[in-house]
Scaffold this motif. Structure first.
Motif, PDB file in Angstrom:
ATOM      1  N   THR A   3       0.939  -1.282   0.224  1.00 46.54           N
ATOM      2  CA  THR A   3      -0.016   0.081  -0.085  1.00 46.54           C
ATOM      3  C   THR A   3       0.806   1.384  -0.092  1.00 46.54           C
ATOM      4  O   THR A   3       1.871   1.322   0.815  1.00 46.54           O
ATOM      5  CB  THR A   3      -0.954   0.142   1.234  1.00 46.54           C
ATOM      6  N   ARG A   4       0.515   2.222  -0.821  1.00 47.97           N
ATOM      7  CA  ARG A   4       1.341   3.410  -0.688  1.00 47.97           C
ATOM      8  C   ARG A   4       1.133   4.377   0.197  1.00 47.97           C
ATOM      9  O   ARG A   4      -0.018   4.405   0.940  1.00 47.97           O
ATOM     10  CB  ARG A   4       0.749   4.130  -2.053  1.00 47.97           C
ATOM     11  N   ARG A   5       2.064   4.779   0.708  1.00 47.34           N
ATOM     12  CA  ARG A   5       1.951   5.840   1.651  1.00 47.34           C
ATOM     13  C   ARG A   5       0.914   6.933   1.684  1.00 47.34           C
ATOM     14  O   ARG A   5       0.197   7.584   2.531  1.00 47.34           O
ATOM     15  CB  ARG A   5       3.476   6.700   2.119  1.00 47.34           C
ATOM     16  N   ARG A   6       1.111   7.602   0.424  1.00 46.86           N
ATOM     17  CA  ARG A   6       0.006   8.520  -0.056  1.00 46.86           C
ATOM     18  C   ARG A   6      -1.463   7.840   0.247  1.00 46.86           C
ATOM     19  O   ARG A   6      -2.396   8.649   0.799  1.00 46.86           O
ATOM     20  CB  ARG A   6       0.034   8.858  -1.560  1.00 46.86           C
ATOM     21  N   ILE A  65       3.988   9.053   9.191  1.00 41.13           N
ATOM     22  CA  ILE A  65       5.012   8.683   8.138  1.00 41.13           C
ATOM     23  C   ILE A  65       5.919   7.933   8.972  1.00 41.13           C
ATOM     24  O   ILE A  65       6.412   6.943   8.319  1.00 41.13           O
ATOM     25  CB  ILE A  65       5.704   9.747   7.437  1.00 41.13           C
ATOM     26  N   ARG A  66       6.366   8.285  10.009  1.00 36.13           N
ATOM     27  CA  ARG A  66       7.476   7.586  10.924  1.00 36.13           C
ATOM     28  C   ARG A  66       7.058   6.301  11.329  1.00 36.13           C
ATOM     29  O   ARG A  66       7.627   5.023  11.451  1.00 36.13           O
ATOM     30  CB  ARG A  66       7.782   8.221  12.066  1.00 36.13           C
ATOM     31  N   LEU A  67       5.743   5.997  11.526  1.00 35.69           N
ATOM     32  CA  LEU A  67       5.111   4.801  12.035  1.00 35.69           C
ATOM     33  C   LEU A  67       4.843   3.731  10.580  1.00 35.69           C
ATOM     34  O   LEU A  67       4.756   2.582  11.026  1.00 35.69           O
ATOM     35  CB  LEU A  67       3.653   4.873  12.559  1.00 35.69           C
ATOM     36  N   MET A  68       4.792   4.319   9.410  1.00 31.42           N
ATOM     37  CA  MET A  68       4.513   3.508   8.444  1.00 31.42           C
ATOM     38  C   MET A  68       5.839   2.917   8.144  1.00 31.42           C
ATOM     39  O   MET A  68       6.464   3.121   6.986  1.00 31.42           O
ATOM     40  CB  MET A  68       3.853   4.248   7.134  1.00 31.42           C
TER      41      MET A  68
END
Length: 777
Positions: free
Chosen positions: A693-696, A766-769
């Protein structure tokens, strides 16, 4: 009770000895509760703060309330020299002691000599700053000391006391009083206004209700992880009741730590209050002392509420030895009992509809109870509304599907996060409607036309008018200066039964007051004003008969021991008053200078009307400085079409300050809540990322998870706020009207807060992903 204490104590121990997860949850809960507690403590300090400011205001009251105070060795002459600096008020007084026992103003240890002054610390800093040349020229006294806290309303107040000589008590122009002491010797209680009391009650309820909602939500941080830990306790023999009590003990630990954190937040904010100015108001830290009884109430209520909320929340969760049954199909929420809360609130408010201010006080208990139930109704209806809507949502983009599925699984959690915003917006809309509806009752027309003139300067002395007009004409930023003087005429030498006003000026100046048929020096006109009361008009016409003998300013002349006789001319022509006259409701005679007997100028008070060139920077400051140079006792003031009641304005200012604090709490609490939710979903987010899955997409899904509940919450808040606002307007006997721009701005403010919180939560997201989030111990 012993079992309860043991289980609660065990929960407290688990909270502090449960490893990093336990500590993180306790700290998140403590921060969330602490923010609410800090605002509650601030609220408990408001009565003391208002009382402290009132004490200062009363102690430095400098009205003599009598013009017959005899001169003595314990009297003081005081002149008011207030001014403004870039829309900030500067409180000024000139002092002239008449004996060695003259009274001292509060906060002043020694009366300043002529040419000296004592100033507030804020004014001292301002006078020494760059760009204050005009203010230094306006207050050209040597600083010899500072005013103590006991003589100031706040640390940012601009004030000074300067020494003077030659003051004469009078009431015309600038007020000059003779005082024996500062303070009101005969204070009279202000008449209570039922509508203002109602507005005050509603303001407090509306500002405090979101705080209670946030505290209730904060004690449930980390609920899912906590419940999974509690399942292990079932394996070692605890029953369901014991498990609930242990969970309540963990919440109790977080709330107790929250009391400590909230106290630290409050003390930190209290200390910083002296350097902050909100809407022109500042406060000494010593003013913000919470009321002890209310502090005890907060200290008891917050932990008790934490325990109660946790026990109620645990009723819908089955903690079993092999796991937590939470994701099974939940029964649909029922609507009927949720509607009872707002309906009960309306029922409590209905008996007071139509009361206005003419039918006694509003019942405070019914007002508080009714508004509380309506706002609590928002928190009860929102979970049902979110569940009903998200259950019908379907396909779309991947980010949308992820968000919708998460909302369908935990619509209650989503509603809890939005409850505080919804309650705050509903209350704000209702208050905005109430304030806008009754504003006209506390606002009156001044009769001034800011398009005709922007400033006016009242001169204190007599005979200075010509020089003042010439000086203002040369002042930077002044386009035109119109000079007029005024006085009174009476039909007898002493104590006339009827008196009429006279306005003196050249033909150009008088044409600013009335439409003159023709004019040359020596003419006299009668001002024909259709707004003049018929009874008063009949009285002054007995004084203004052509050819009669009158005395100029007889009451003042009696005090000074001289009267000026004047025989009115045989011809007095009528002159219709202009609708946009520079004077407010002029009446009496309009006189050109040569029509008056010699020496009359010394009995008249002068006034200069200024038209400014707004393109010139600091045009008003140049005009005020010129006024102080011409006459230290001159009183310059700015034209305004309307003016408002001070009590109404103070209440509205208090509302804005409180709203700023509540919005700050909303943003901070929502950010903590969002971070806690992301922390609980760390493994889920990492798993989705590991599957490609993309971050976006994940970022957009988090945004949708916030946007859908907030949109529903704002819709519900708008409906409840409009209903409450309409009822409050009906209670004040005011026509119901909706300022849609204000409603949209209130809803927009709530949406902006949520958007800001979402953006701030993106970096932690973002840091968690990361794949490392799948690691476990």
């Amino acid at each position: 009770m012993r079992q309860w204490n043991r289980d609660l104590g065990l929960g407290v121990r688990f909270a502090f000895t449960g490893g990093r997860e336990g500590w993180v949850r306790v700290l998140l809960t403590a921060v969330g509760v602490g923010l609410g507690v800090a605002l509650l403590l601030l609220t408990t300090a408001l009565p003391h703060m208002l009382a402290a400011r009132d004490r200062v205001s009363d102690a430095r009251q400098d009205y003599s309330f009598s013009y017959t105070v005899p001169k003595a060795d314990d009297t003081l002459l005081l002149a008011v020299t207030d001014t403004e600096w870039h829309d900030k008020e500067v409180r000024g007084r000139l002092l002239e002691p008449e004996g060695p026992k003259a009274p001292l103003p509060p906060g002043v240890g020694r009366l300043p000599a002529k040419g000296e002054m004592v100033v507030s610390p804020a004014l001292k800093a301002l006078l020494s700053s760059d760009g204050a040349e005009l203010l230094r020229a306006r207050i050209p006294y040597r600083i010899t000391g500072t005013i103590g806290d006991s003589g100031l309303m706040g640390p940012r107040e601009l004030a000074y006391y300067a020494g003077a000589e030659g003051l004469v008590p009078h009431s015309g122009g600038t007020r000059v009083d003779r005082l024996k002491a500062f303070g009101d010797p005969h204070p009279t209680p202000q008449k209570t206004d039922p509508v203002l009391i109602l507005m005050t009650l509603v303001v407090f309820v509306v500002l405090l209700m979101p705080v209670a909602v946030f505290i209730a939500a904060a004690v449930r941080f980390g609920g899912e992880r906590r419940d999974r830990r509690l399942a292990a306790l079932r394996l070692v023999g605890s029953d369901s009741r014991m498990t609930r009590r242990i969970a309540a003990g963990e919440a109790l630990a977080g709330s107790l730590l929250g009391l400590v954190v909230g106290t630290v937040f409050f003390l930190t904010g209290r200390q910083a209050a002296g350097s902050v100015e909100v809407l022109g108001e500042s406060f000494f830290p010593s003013y913000l002392d919470p009321t002890p009884g209310l502090v005890v109430l907060v200290a008891v209520t917050v932990p008790a509420a934490a325990v109660l909320v946790t026990l109620l929340a645990m009723r819908g969760v089955a903690v079993e030895p092999l796991g937590v049954v939470r994701t099974a199909t939940q029964p649909r929420r029922r609507l009927w009992w949720r509607l009872l809360l707002p309906l009960a609130g309306l029922a409590m408010l209905y008996p007071m509809v139509g009361n206005g201010r003419n039918h006694g006080e509003f019942n405070q208990y019914l007002v508080v109870g009714g508004v509380l139930l309506l706002l609590v109704g928002v928190t009860a209806l929102l979970p049902w509304l979110v569940e009903a809507v998200v259950s019908r949502l379907g396909g779309g983009a991947l980010s949308w599907q992820l968000a919708v599925r998460r909302l369908q699984l935990s619509s209650g959690t989503a509603a809890r996060l939005v409850n505080g915003i919804a309650v705050a917006v509903a209350g704000a809309i209702a208050l905005q409607m109430l304030f806008a509806g009754v504003e006209s009752q506390y606002t009156k027309e001044t009769g001034q036309d800011p398009a005709r003139a922007q400033m006016s300067v009242n001169l204190s002395g007599h005979g200075r008018l010509a020089a003042a007009g010439a000086e203002f004409a040369r002042t930077k930023g002044v386009r035109t200066a119109v000079t007029l003087s005024s006085g009174q005429i009476g039909g007898t030498r002493k104590d006339p039964e009827n008196m009429a006003a006279i306005t003196v000026g050249d033909c150009r100046a008088l044409r600013e007051i009335a439409r003159l048929p023709s004019c040359r020096d020596g003419d006299v006109f009668s001002a024909e004003n259709p707004r003049t009361d018929a009874g008063y008009l009949a009285q002054i016409r007995t004084v203004m008969r052509p050819g009669t003998r009158v005395w100029i300013d007889p009451s003042e002349a009696e005090v000074r021991g001289r009267e000026i006789a004047w025989k009115l001319p045989a011809t007095i022509r009528p002159a219709p008053v202009r609708k946009d006259s520079l004077l407010t409701d002029p009446s009496g005679l309009l006189v050109t200078p040569s029509a008056l007997p010699a020496g009359t100028a010394a009995t008249l008070y002068g006034q200069v009307f200024l038209r400014l060139d707004e393109s010139v920077p600091d045009a008003r400051e140049h005009a005020r400085t010129a006024a102080a140079r011409i006459d230290p006792l001159a009183y310059p003031w700015t034209f305004s079409a309307t003016e408002q009641s001070n009590r109404y304005t103070s209440l509205r200012t208090g509302l804005f300050i409180g709203a700023v604090c509540v919005l700050a709490l909303i943003g901070a609490s929502l950010l903590v809540s969002q971070l806690e939710q992301l922390r609980e979903r760390r493994k889920l987010l990492s798993s989705l990322l590991a599957f490609g899955t993309r971050r976006r997409t994940l970022g957009l899904s988090v945004l949708w998870q916030t946007a859908v509940p907030i949109a529903l919450g704002l819709l519900l808040a708008s409906a409840v706020g409009l209903t409450l606002g309409a009822v409050l307007l009906k209670m004040t006997d005011t026509a119901v009207s909706v300022d849609w721009a204000s409603v949209l701005s209130m809803a927009g403010a709530g949406a902006v807060v949520v958007l800001a919180v979402t953006l701030l939560s993106l970096p932690p997201l973002i840091r968690l992903m990361r794949p490392e989030g799948l690691r476990t111990e």
